[in-house]
Scaffold this active site. Structure first.
Site, PDB file in Angstrom:
ATOM      1  N   LYS A  33       8.822  38.396  49.378  1.00 24.75           N
ATOM      2  CA  LYS A  33       7.373  38.728  49.261  1.00 24.75           C
ATOM      3  C   LYS A  33       7.068  39.918  50.217  1.00 24.75           C
ATOM      4  O   LYS A  33       6.349  40.765  50.049  1.00 24.75           O
ATOM      5  CB  LYS A  33       6.561  37.501  49.344  1.00 24.75           C
ATOM      6  N   LYS A  62      13.144  35.642  38.302  1.00 21.53           N
ATOM      7  CA  LYS A  62      11.998  35.067  37.663  1.00 21.53           C
ATOM      8  C   LYS A  62      10.824  35.715  37.366  1.00 21.53           C
ATOM      9  O   LYS A  62      10.241  36.710  37.863  1.00 21.53           O
ATOM     10  CB  LYS A  62      11.721  33.647  38.724  1.00 21.53           C
ATOM     11  N   LYS A 110       3.707  35.509  38.137  1.00 20.57           N
ATOM     12  CA  LYS A 110       2.368  36.060  37.697  1.00 20.57           C
ATOM     13  C   LYS A 110       1.870  37.234  38.382  1.00 20.57           C
ATOM     14  O   LYS A 110       1.223  37.838  37.790  1.00 20.57           O
ATOM     15  CB  LYS A 110       1.297  34.663  37.879  1.00 20.57           C
TER      16      LYS A 110
HETATM   17  N1  AQP Z   1       9.479  31.411  36.305  1.00 17.52           N
HETATM   18  C1  AQP Z   1       9.332  30.182  36.580  1.00 17.52           C
HETATM   19  N2  AQP Z   1      10.156  29.263  35.973  1.00 17.52           N
HETATM   20  C2  AQP Z   1       9.827  28.066  36.414  1.00 17.52           C
HETATM   21  N3  AQP Z   1       8.842  27.560  37.240  1.00 17.52           N
HETATM   22  C3  AQP Z   1       8.071  28.509  37.834  1.00 17.52           C
HETATM   23  N4  AQP Z   1       7.251  28.360  38.908  1.00 17.52           N
HETATM   24  C4  AQP Z   1       6.985  29.505  39.101  1.00 17.52           C
HETATM   25  N5  AQP Z   1       7.547  30.522  38.656  1.00 17.52           N
HETATM   26  C5  AQP Z   1       8.401  29.886  37.535  1.00 17.52           C
HETATM   27  C6  AQP Z   1       6.941  26.958  39.677  1.00 17.52           C
HETATM   28  O1  AQP Z   1       5.298  27.177  39.389  1.00 17.52           O
HETATM   29  C7  AQP Z   1       4.804  26.547  40.665  1.00 17.52           C
HETATM   30  C8  AQP Z   1       3.714  27.118  41.254  1.00 17.52           C
HETATM   31  O2  AQP Z   1       4.150  28.245  42.016  1.00 17.52           O
HETATM   32  P1  AQP Z   1       3.183  29.164  42.793  1.00 17.52           P
HETATM   33  O3  AQP Z   1       2.218  29.646  41.933  1.00 17.52           O
HETATM   34  O4  AQP Z   1       2.538  28.263  43.780  1.00 17.52           O
HETATM   35  O5  AQP Z   1       4.063  30.184  43.398  1.00 17.52           O
HETATM   36  P2  AQP Z   1       5.143  30.852  42.808  1.00 17.52           P
HETATM   37  O6  AQP Z   1       6.352  29.861  42.639  1.00 17.52           O
HETATM   38  O7  AQP Z   1       5.491  31.855  43.734  1.00 17.52           O
HETATM   39  O8  AQP Z   1       4.851  31.319  41.436  1.00 17.52           O
HETATM   40  P3  AQP Z   1       4.810  32.876  40.742  1.00 17.52           P
HETATM   41  O9  AQP Z   1       4.374  32.828  39.247  1.00 17.52           O
HETATM   42  O10 AQP Z   1       6.112  33.414  41.147  1.00 17.52           O
HETATM   43  O11 AQP Z   1       3.768  33.325  41.526  1.00 17.52           O
HETATM   44  P4  AQP Z   1       3.637  34.908  42.283  1.00 17.52           P
HETATM   45  O12 AQP Z   1       3.889  35.845  41.613  1.00 17.52           O
HETATM   46  O13 AQP Z   1       2.550  34.965  43.078  1.00 17.52           O
HETATM   47  O14 AQP Z   1       5.015  34.706  43.363  1.00 17.52           O
HETATM   48  C9  AQP Z   1       6.003  26.181  41.464  1.00 17.52           C
HETATM   49  O15 AQP Z   1       6.417  24.868  41.569  1.00 17.52           O
HETATM   50  C10 AQP Z   1       7.215  26.896  41.048  1.00 17.52           C
HETATM   51  O16 AQP Z   1       8.204  26.283  41.295  1.00 17.52           O
END
Ligand code: AQP
Length: 336
Positions: free
Chosen positions: A113, A199, A202
């Site tokens: 990040k 991955k 969002k």
């Molecule tokens: N692509 C994914 N596949 C499976 N699991 C996923 N998670 C996130 N992306 C995937 C799981 O969703 C939960 C929420 O995570 P978060 O919103 O706190 O942060 P993150 O993992 O950083 O999710 P994003 O979507 O990738 O957000 P950004 O873009 O802000 O970094 C977690 O349990 C994660 O494992």
């Protein structure tokens, strides 16, 4: 028999994706009959990356509404906004003082990040991004949970929370239950549709790379149609050599509850168009009732009340935990 406890949350840094849903939310909905669940909207985590305030407000409301639209039930689970329970930030500060620069520097999410922020060329790296895992440790340890259901990508964060808890228990007495990461039964990461080696996130800047839980059926069909595959036209489960095809197969397998072998048999002698059509239709079929419920709940007083009740319930537990931590650490002058 008392139920085992769990805590989890999603950061409102964008609209909830299909990855978030299949990776965690779908399991929460199943778990809530069996476990005592504490589920929050991680708005304090969202601001560890630069955010536009209006977008944040919108994302926050969308994620909250989607929790309930996806099937989370305020009568079964404690569902709240993280900043409504300020004890999270207070305990987060304490965790900050009980973790080390070395362990925080090893977090891969910080490396990824911070590189993103730097490459934007517009912003400097917020200190909160570095100390993010200490707030997450507070979220996890506050409710004495047994499990933290997360996607595979988040395992490192649970490990640091466990390390901090063990260290503090040794130093200050029995403060925290040591939780286990519960890697969800699908144990699958949903990948970016345009670059299936990373991955689906969002906060992605390419809307074609992700399916959000609010995409319209025609957007879903067109994004899946444009998803990167390969030139072999062979439907085979092989992430190493065929990440795009395997990602689409994974989505279908989770949605239909079938195995790799069943999926390969299903597409035997079929082509990528068939694969993509099937995957798109499976997503549309799953998402339509969720979006209908979302439209009913958005702006409803009912939902506001659920979040308020959830925060009140969580705050009582969090207050007690914080008092105990402060007492044991010598922070309260009146009590030992
Ligand atoms: N692509 C994914 N596949 C499976 N699991 C996923 N998670 C996130 N992306 C995937 C799981 O969703 C939960 C929420 O995570 P978060 O919103 O706190 O942060 P993150 O993992 O950083 O999710 P994003 O979507 O990738 O957000 P950004 O873009 O802000 O970094 C977690 O349990 C994660 O494992």
């Amino acid at each position: 028999m008392t139920k085992k406890k769990m805590v989890s949350g999603i950061t409102p840094s964008g609209t909830m994706t299909l990855g978030n849903y299949l990776g965690v939310v779908k399991q929460w909905v199943e778990f809530q009959n069996e476990y005592d669940m504490y589920i929050f909207i991680a708005n304090l985590h969202a601001i560890t990356m630069p955010q536009d305030k209006e977008k944040l407000r919108k994302n926050l409301k969308e994620v909250s509404t989607l929790y309930f639209a996806c099937g989370m039930d305020a009568n079964k689970s404690t569902i709240f906004l993280q900043s409504d329970v300020m004890e999270h930030a207070q305990l987060g500060w304490i965790m900050n003082t009980q973790s080390t620069m070395g362990e925080l520097s090893r977090m891969t999410q910080f490396k990824d990040k911070s590189a993103k922020v730097e490459s934007s060329g517009k912003e400097s790296i917020p200190a909160g991004l570095f100390t993010y895992p200490t707030l997450m440790a507070a979220d996890i340890l506050m409710y004495d949970v047994d499990f933290v259901p997360v996607g595979v990508d988040q395992k490192q964060h649970i490990e640091i929370a466990r390390d901090i808890a063990i260290r503090m228990n040794n130093k200050f007495g029995d403060l925290f239950t040591i939780p286990e990461a519960l890697i969800t039964k699908n144990n699958i990461k949903i990948m970016d549709l345009q670059d299936p080696t990373k991955k689906m996130s969002k906060s992605s800047t390419n809307p074609k790379a992700i399916i959000t839980m609010l995409d319209k059926p025609e957007e879903i069909r067109s994004k899946i149609k444009a998803a990167v595959t390969d030139s072999e036209n062979l439907i085979k489960y092989d992430f190493e050599n065929k990440p795009g095809v395997t990602n689409l197969m994974n989505i279908y397998m989770i949605l239909k509850g079938i195995t790799k072998e069943q999926a390969e048999a299903h597409w035997n002698n079929k082509n990528y168009k068939d694969l993509k059509d099937d995957v798109a239709e499976a997503i549309v079929e799953m998402i339509t009732p969720i979006q209908n419920r979302y439209n009913e709940l958005y702006n409803s007083k009912e939902m506001e009340q659920w979040l308020e009740d959830g925060a009140n319930k969580a705050r009582k537990i969090a207050y007690k935990k914080l008092q105990k931590v402060q007492n044991n650490m010598g922070l309260n002058y009146k009590r030992k």
